[in-house]
Design a protein around this motif. Structure first.
Motif, short mmCIF file in Angstrom:
data_model
loop_
_atom_site.label_atom_id
_atom_site.label_comp_id
_atom_site.label_asym_id
_atom_site.label_seq_id
_atom_site.Cartn_x
_atom_site.Cartn_y
_atom_site.Cartn_z
N PRO A 1 0.84 -1.21 0.00
CA PRO A 1 0.00 0.00 0.00
C PRO A 1 0.87 1.26 0.00
CG PRO A 1 -0.06 -1.10 2.14
CD PRO A 1 0.73 -1.98 1.22
N LYS A 2 0.35 2.29 -0.62
CA LYS A 2 1.07 3.57 -0.67
C LYS A 2 0.85 4.30 0.66
CE LYS A 2 1.98 2.73 -4.97
NZ LYS A 2 2.46 1.38 -4.99
N GLY A 3 1.82 5.08 1.08
CA GLY A 3 1.66 5.85 2.30
C GLY A 3 2.96 5.97 3.07
N VAL A 4 2.86 6.56 4.23
CA VAL A 4 4.00 6.73 5.14
C VAL A 4 3.73 5.85 6.35
CG1 VAL A 4 5.29 8.37 6.55
CG2 VAL A 4 4.37 9.09 4.33
#
Length: 191
Positions: A171-174
Motif C-alpha cells: 500500500p502507498k503511504g507513510v
C-alpha cells in the motif's frame, strides 16, 4: 540483514584486489564500516573458484566475532567505531602463508579477548567457504560453467521479479515503526 549487503562488502575488496589478480588460496577480509562492511561483520572470500579461466562465483561468508571490544559484553553503547574492536579494511591474505600460525592469525590472536573462540570462528568461515568452492566446482564439472552461470543469473532475475512484484502490491503511504531494545541501557529505536 546478514547477507543483503555482502555484495557491497565484496565490491569494496575487489576495488583494491580485482578478481583477475587473485590466486588460489587467497582470501579477502573486510569488516570496516567505512568500506561498505555492514556493521562490523567480517567477510571472507575464497578466490579459488574459476572454470575455463573465468570467474564463476565468489563463495563468501559473514559472521559476528568477538574482536576485542572495549567492554566484554556486546552492547550498543559505543561512542566510536574503535570501541567495536579490531577493524580490518578490505585486505587480501594467503591462507597458506598468513593463517595456521602465520602473521595474520598471530595478529588476530594477539588482539582478541578469547583467541580460541575467535580463531575457531575464522576456521569455521574458511571451512564453509571451502565447501562452497567444492560444491560450485562440482556443479561446473557436471553441467558446465556456462549453464551454472546462467542458472545463477536466472536466480537473481527471478528474485528481482518477485521483490518488484511484492513492492508493487504494497500500500502507498507513510509508515512508522518502533522497537524496544532488550538492554535497559539502550534507547528506543525509531525508523
Amino acid at each position: 540483514m546478514q547477507l543483503g549487503p555482502i555484495g557491497e562488502t565484496l565490491r569494496a575488496c575487489l576495488r583494491r584486489y580485482p578478481a583477475e589478480t587473485l590466486k588460489e588460496g587467497d582470501f579477502l577480509i573486510n569488516n570496516d564500516p567505512f568500506e561498505a562492511a555492514h556493521i562490523f561483520r567480517r567477510l571472507h572470500l575464497h578466490a579459488d573458484l574459476r572454470a575455463a579461466g573465468s570467474w564463476v562465483s565468489a563463495p563468501a561468508s559473514r559472521t559476528i566475532s568477538i574482536l576485542a571490544r572495549a567492554r566484554p559484553a556486546s552492547t550498543s553503547m559505543r561512542a566510536t567505531s574503535y570501541q567495536e574492536g579490531l577493524r580490518f579494511p578490505p585486505s587480501k591474505y594467503s591462507f597458506e602463508h598468513d593463517w595456521n600460525g602465520g602473521s595474520f592469525e598471530r595478529l588476530v590472536t594477539a588482539n582478541v579477548r578469547v583467541p580460541d573462540l575467535t580463531i575457531g570462528d575464522f576456521n569455521a568461515q574458511f571451512a564453509a567457504n571451502a565447501i562452497g568452492v567444492m560444491r560450485v566446482k562440482q556443479l561446473c564439472e557436471r553441467y558446465g560453467a556456462d549453464k551454472v552461470e546462467a542458472a545463477m543469473q536466472e536466480m537473481q532475475d527471478y528474485t528481482e521479479r518477485r521483490v518488484r512484484a511484492a513492492i508493487a502490491k504494497a500500500p502507498k503511504g507513510v509508515f512508522y515503526g518502533e522497537t524496544r531494545s532488550t538492554t535497559t541501557a539502550s534507547p528506543t529505536s525509531r525508523w
